[in-house]
Design a protein around this motif. Structure first.
Motif, mmCIF file in Angstrom:
data_model
loop_
_atom_site.group_PDB
_atom_site.id
_atom_site.type_symbol
_atom_site.label_atom_id
_atom_site.label_comp_id
_atom_site.label_asym_id
_atom_site.label_seq_id
_atom_site.Cartn_x
_atom_site.Cartn_y
_atom_site.Cartn_z
ATOM 1 N N LEU A 140 0.870 -0.251 4.017
ATOM 2 C CA LEU A 140 0.051 -0.058 2.824
ATOM 3 C C LEU A 140 -0.452 -1.356 2.188
ATOM 4 O O LEU A 140 -1.622 -1.445 1.800
ATOM 5 C CB LEU A 140 0.829 0.750 1.783
ATOM 6 C CG LEU A 140 0.738 2.278 1.882
ATOM 7 C CD1 LEU A 140 1.625 2.912 0.825
ATOM 8 C CD2 LEU A 140 -0.683 2.747 1.698
ATOM 9 N N PRO A 141 0.379 -2.388 2.051
ATOM 10 C CA PRO A 141 -0.101 -3.625 1.427
ATOM 11 C C PRO A 141 -1.294 -4.250 2.159
ATOM 12 O O PRO A 141 -2.077 -4.985 1.540
ATOM 13 C CB PRO A 141 1.126 -4.547 1.491
ATOM 14 C CG PRO A 141 2.289 -3.599 1.457
ATOM 15 C CD PRO A 141 1.841 -2.434 2.291
ATOM 16 N N ASP A 142 -1.466 -3.945 3.442
ATOM 17 C CA ASP A 142 -2.599 -4.485 4.197
ATOM 18 C C ASP A 142 -3.928 -3.916 3.694
ATOM 19 O O ASP A 142 -4.996 -4.470 3.985
ATOM 20 C CB ASP A 142 -2.459 -4.170 5.694
ATOM 21 C CG ASP A 142 -1.249 -4.853 6.311
ATOM 22 O OD1 ASP A 142 -0.804 -5.874 5.759
ATOM 23 O OD2 ASP A 142 -0.752 -4.358 7.340
ATOM 24 N N LEU A 143 -3.857 -2.821 2.964
ATOM 25 C CA LEU A 143 -5.061 -2.166 2.451
ATOM 26 C C LEU A 143 -5.409 -2.609 1.027
ATOM 27 O O LEU A 143 -6.267 -2.019 0.379
ATOM 28 C CB LEU A 143 -4.869 -0.645 2.474
ATOM 29 C CG LEU A 143 -4.919 0.001 3.866
ATOM 30 C CD1 LEU A 143 -4.265 1.366 3.850
ATOM 31 C CD2 LEU A 143 -6.358 0.108 4.343
ATOM 32 N N ASN A 144 -4.759 -3.651 0.555
ATOM 33 C CA ASN A 144 -4.990 -4.154 -0.795
ATOM 34 C C ASN A 144 -6.474 -4.396 -1.045
ATOM 35 O O ASN A 144 -7.136 -5.127 -0.302
ATOM 36 C CB ASN A 144 -4.215 -5.456 -1.016
ATOM 37 C CG ASN A 144 -4.245 -5.897 -2.467
ATOM 38 O OD1 ASN A 144 -5.294 -6.251 -3.003
ATOM 39 N ND2 ASN A 144 -3.091 -5.873 -3.109
ATOM 40 N N GLY A 145 -6.993 -3.732 -2.087
ATOM 41 C CA GLY A 145 -8.393 -3.903 -2.457
ATOM 42 C C GLY A 145 -9.377 -3.124 -1.610
ATOM 43 O O GLY A 145 -10.592 -3.178 -1.842
ATOM 44 N N LYS A 146 -8.886 -2.356 -0.616
ATOM 45 C CA LYS A 146 -9.762 -1.625 0.310
ATOM 46 C C LYS A 146 -9.998 -0.195 -0.191
ATOM 47 O O LYS A 146 -9.168 0.391 -0.870
ATOM 48 C CB LYS A 146 -9.133 -1.578 1.705
ATOM 49 C CG LYS A 146 -8.796 -2.938 2.306
ATOM 50 C CD LYS A 146 -10.044 -3.708 2.649
ATOM 51 C CE LYS A 146 -9.739 -4.905 3.541
ATOM 52 N NZ LYS A 146 -8.780 -5.867 2.967
ATOM 53 N N GLU A 166 2.199 2.055 -9.046
ATOM 54 C CA GLU A 166 3.559 1.519 -9.075
ATOM 55 C C GLU A 166 3.728 0.281 -8.199
ATOM 56 O O GLU A 166 4.518 -0.611 -8.520
ATOM 57 C CB GLU A 166 4.545 2.602 -8.640
ATOM 58 C CG GLU A 166 4.668 3.753 -9.627
ATOM 59 C CD GLU A 166 5.602 4.840 -9.145
ATOM 60 O OE1 GLU A 166 6.039 4.769 -7.963
ATOM 61 O OE2 GLU A 166 5.907 5.763 -9.935
ATOM 62 N N ARG A 167 2.978 0.219 -7.095
ATOM 63 C CA ARG A 167 3.134 -0.894 -6.151
ATOM 64 C C ARG A 167 2.010 -1.921 -6.252
ATOM 65 O O ARG A 167 1.939 -2.847 -5.453
ATOM 66 C CB ARG A 167 3.225 -0.338 -4.723
ATOM 67 C CG ARG A 167 4.423 0.591 -4.527
ATOM 68 C CD ARG A 167 4.435 1.273 -3.181
ATOM 69 N NE ARG A 167 4.511 0.329 -2.089
ATOM 70 C CZ ARG A 167 4.607 0.682 -0.788
ATOM 71 N NH1 ARG A 167 4.647 1.970 -0.478
ATOM 72 N NH2 ARG A 167 4.659 -0.221 0.159
ATOM 73 N N GLY A 218 1.692 2.496 8.465
ATOM 74 C CA GLY A 218 2.965 2.535 7.760
ATOM 75 C C GLY A 218 3.727 3.836 7.911
ATOM 76 O O GLY A 218 3.481 4.628 8.827
ATOM 77 N N LYS A 219 4.652 4.055 6.981
ATOM 78 C CA LYS A 219 5.537 5.216 7.033
ATOM 79 C C LYS A 219 5.031 6.340 6.129
ATOM 80 O O LYS A 219 3.981 6.244 5.523
ATOM 81 C CB LYS A 219 6.944 4.800 6.600
ATOM 82 C CG LYS A 219 7.554 3.717 7.497
ATOM 83 C CD LYS A 219 8.928 3.304 6.990
ATOM 84 C CE LYS A 219 9.541 2.218 7.871
ATOM 85 N NZ LYS A 219 10.875 1.782 7.376
ATOM 86 N N TYR A 220 5.832 7.399 6.041
ATOM 87 C CA TYR A 220 5.485 8.534 5.182
ATOM 88 C C TYR A 220 5.415 8.094 3.719
ATOM 89 O O TYR A 220 6.241 7.315 3.249
ATOM 90 C CB TYR A 220 6.525 9.652 5.306
ATOM 91 C CG TYR A 220 6.475 10.403 6.614
ATOM 92 C CD1 TYR A 220 5.397 11.215 6.922
ATOM 93 C CD2 TYR A 220 7.515 10.310 7.535
ATOM 94 C CE1 TYR A 220 5.352 11.922 8.114
ATOM 95 C CE2 TYR A 220 7.482 11.006 8.737
ATOM 96 C CZ TYR A 220 6.390 11.808 9.018
ATOM 97 O OH TYR A 220 6.360 12.496 10.194
#
Length: 288
Positions: A140-146, A166-167, A218-220
């Motif tokens: 998920l963090p790889d999608l920051n701003g996407k 939250e993240r 990523g995961k669930y």
């Protein structure tokens, strides 16, 4: 005054839809028709196939309910009418009596239980994100701003927005009116990822032009218990639905239905442990 109150009560009772659907069994018997609500693009659960017919895992389960209705009502000529629904109108359609059941990919939630009833859990899915392999997103963090697209008014939208806040992922959350539109926006490049339940994403990928071009990120994000929706406070119909679903579990028929929709093609989705446990111990747990 008493006459006036009595007249007002009678007028309310005669209003279209006022308590008219409290007894689904009687309503179905009187109209000679079972109203089966389905989705148009929630493959492999509920969709319209190449022949223009409603089909899918959830539709097959609802057809078992239909067969049981014919037996219990002693009406072998009972008709079934398929009513297409969107995510935004599915709960209203059940409450208003436009459909007798909603056979789709609807998560049983505590909030929805205030308005409708659910069968025993018929499928346990997990919400995930899907992207093109060429984007090389691992988590998920790889999608920051996407830009990430999700179907509107679904539990996945709620979970995604919560995780985003939250993240501090800074995702640009886009909404689509249905699952097909969401996946199309990923294909076109308007969105870099699409969020949905893994089984729904599985269905969309298998029908795409290039199934090998996509992968999960990523995961669930969450675990989603699906159920068949029907009207609340209707014990007679609830009993019929519950006995039908648990009968599919106890006889093993549910495994054949599962295999038909998730294990018959080149891409397979093995039954997860949550679903295996659900078959052994049926439940109606709703998520928050």
């Amino acid at each position: 005054m008493k006459f006036l109150c009595r007249a007002l009560l009678v007028s309310v009772l005669l209003l279209p839809g006022a308590w008219a659907h409290a007894d689904t069994l009687s309503a179905v018997r009187d109209r000679g028709e079972f109203l089966l609500g389905h989705r148009e693009s929630s493959s492999p659960f509920s969709f319209v196939n190449e022949k223009g017919e409603a089909a899918g895992y959830s539709v097959d389960i609802c057809l078992k309910i239909y067969e049981q209705l014919k037996k219990d009502l002693k009406k072998p000529d009972l008709k079934v009418t398929y009513v297409p629904l969107k995510p935004a109108d599915r709960i209203t359609a059940v409450k208003s009596g436009r459909v007798d059941v909603e056979c789709g990919s609807t998560t049983n939630t505590v909030d929805r239980q205030k308005d409708v009833a659910f069968s025993y859990t018929t499928f346990v899915a997990g919400a995930r994100l899907l992207a093109k392999k060429t984007a090389n997103f691992k988590d998920l963090p790889d999608l920051n701003g996407k830009p990430v697209v999700v179907t509107e008014k679904t539990t996945t939208e709620k979970v995604l927005r919560q995780a985003n806040a939250e993240r501090n992922l800074n995702l640009k959350v886009l909404t689509a009116k249905d699952h097909a539109e969401g996946f199309a926006r990923l294909v076109s490049g308007e969105a870099m990822a699409v969020a949905n339940d893994d089984a729904l994403l599985f269905g969309l990928v298998t029908k795409s032009k290039d199934p090998g071009a996509y992968d999960f990120v990523g995961k669930y994000v969450s675990v989603e218990p699906y159920g068949i929706m029907y009207r609340k406070d209707d014990p007679g119909f609830a009993k019929l639905v519950d006995l039908t679903v648990t009968g599919l579990f106890s006889t093993g028929q549910i495994r054949a239905i599962y295999a038909k929709w998730f294990e018959s093609g080149a891409f397979k989705l093995p039954m997860n442990q949550y679903m295996k446990e659900n078959i052994k111990i049926p439940n109606k747990y709703g998520v928050q």
